[in-house]
Design an enzyme around this catalytic site. Structure first.
Site, short mmCIF file in Angstrom:
data_model
loop_
_atom_site.label_atom_id
_atom_site.label_comp_id
_atom_site.label_asym_id
_atom_site.label_seq_id
_atom_site.Cartn_x
_atom_site.Cartn_y
_atom_site.Cartn_z
N HIS A 104 0.97 -1.07 -0.08
CA HIS A 104 0.15 -0.04 -0.03
C HIS A 104 0.99 1.29 -0.09
O HIS A 104 1.98 1.10 0.53
CB HIS A 104 -0.82 -0.01 1.30
CG HIS A 104 -1.86 -1.12 1.27
ND1 HIS A 104 -3.21 -0.97 1.53
CD2 HIS A 104 -1.65 -2.33 0.92
CE1 HIS A 104 -4.03 -2.07 1.32
NE2 HIS A 104 -2.92 -2.85 1.21
N GLU A 108 1.03 3.96 1.85
CA GLU A 108 1.45 4.33 3.07
C GLU A 108 2.55 3.49 3.59
O GLU A 108 3.28 4.01 4.11
CB GLU A 108 0.11 4.48 4.09
CG GLU A 108 -0.79 5.50 3.80
CD GLU A 108 -1.92 4.88 2.82
OE1 GLU A 108 -3.08 5.50 2.91
OE2 GLU A 108 -1.69 3.96 1.97
#
Length: 267
Positions: free
Chosen positions: A74, A76
């Site tokens: 992901h 992040e």
């Protein structure tokens, strides 16, 4: 596009936005999202982790069509792994073009001072992580006082008497990985012409958001503007438990151009 901006570059770039670094970071997201690797979803996410000094670490989501969905990185996670590999220790802000999913909220909760981390979106700024993750589960619930990005040194025994440079890099990555729950230490090293890229395991209190070492290495490689086709040799150094060998082999068989060598650590 540059994937890292030091605090001086941030200061210069922020001048066009009223000396507002968050507004500057938000302006970078559309271009940063073009770095995403999304053959499955076609949904590009970009994130910028900002450390306590004000440096920007860009991250993007990355998928592999030939591997299971659990191998996805992901945005992040990508930004935090990028900051970790560059030596950052305290993250103060996360700037992202879409609201963080639950997986990423839990991953961010592994950081020190997670309660003070601010999340900034195009439509909403200055929201604390705890507002997105109330009544959260963290390392403290398991009695730990260490967090992801803290400096680690496990004093592991080398897997064999003599290590070459790439094997030593993989071993050092394992020795400094973050695996306080399973102690399934793991690090990887990729050889390119005149360069070595490493990755290390980043574990999570909730387990599933953990980030394997190969993903950390591939993330660093891609954000450096390098290609997996340039990798001539790959070495994984890990414990027998933890599933690192099988998961890394699956992804490497889909993406790599050479054999994945394995060095097994004593448990």
């Amino acid at each position: 596009m540059l994937s890292f901006l030091d605090k001086n570059e941030v200061e210069q770039g922020s001048k066009a936005f009223g000396n507002d670094p968050i507004a500057f970071a938000l302006s970078l997201l559309p271009q940063a999202a073009t770095l995403a690797v999304t053959p499955v979803s076609q949904f590009n996410v970009a994130a910028i982790a900002i450390d306590k000094e004000g440096n920007f670490y860009i991250g993007v989501n990355q998928e592999c069509r030939e591997a299971d969905m659990g191998q996805t990185v992901h945005a992040e996670q990508s930004a935090i792994a990028h900051a970790w590999q560059r030596g950052a220790d305290i993250i103060s802000d996360i700037v992202v073009n879409y609201t963080p999913c639950g997986h990423c909220r839990q991953f961010l909760n592994e950081l020190r001072h997670a309660q003070q981390i601010k999340i900034h979106l195009p439509h909403s700024r200055d929201q604390l992580l705890q507002q997105y993750l109330p009544d959260s589960f963290s390392p403290k619930d398991l009695g730990l006082d260490i967090c992801l990005l803290d400096k680690m040194q496990h004093e592991l025994s080398p897997p064999k008497a003599s290590l070459d440079a790439l094997e030593q890099a993989a071993f050092e990555a394992a020795n400094t990985c973050y695996a306080p729950y399973s102690r399934a230490y793991a690090g990887i090293a990729l050889a390119l012409e005149g360069k070595i890229i490493t990755g290390r395991y980043a574990e999570n209190a909730a387990y599933n958001p953990s980030l394997p070492p190969l993903q950390v290495a591939i993330n660093s490689l891609r954000l450096s503007g390098l290609s997996l086709a340039q990798v001539s040799r790959a070495v994984l150094c890990c414990t027998a438990h933890g599933g690192h060998e099988s998961r890394s082999r699956e992804l490497w068989q889909a993406l790599g151009q050479c054999e994945l060598e394995i060095l097994t650590l004593s448990s």
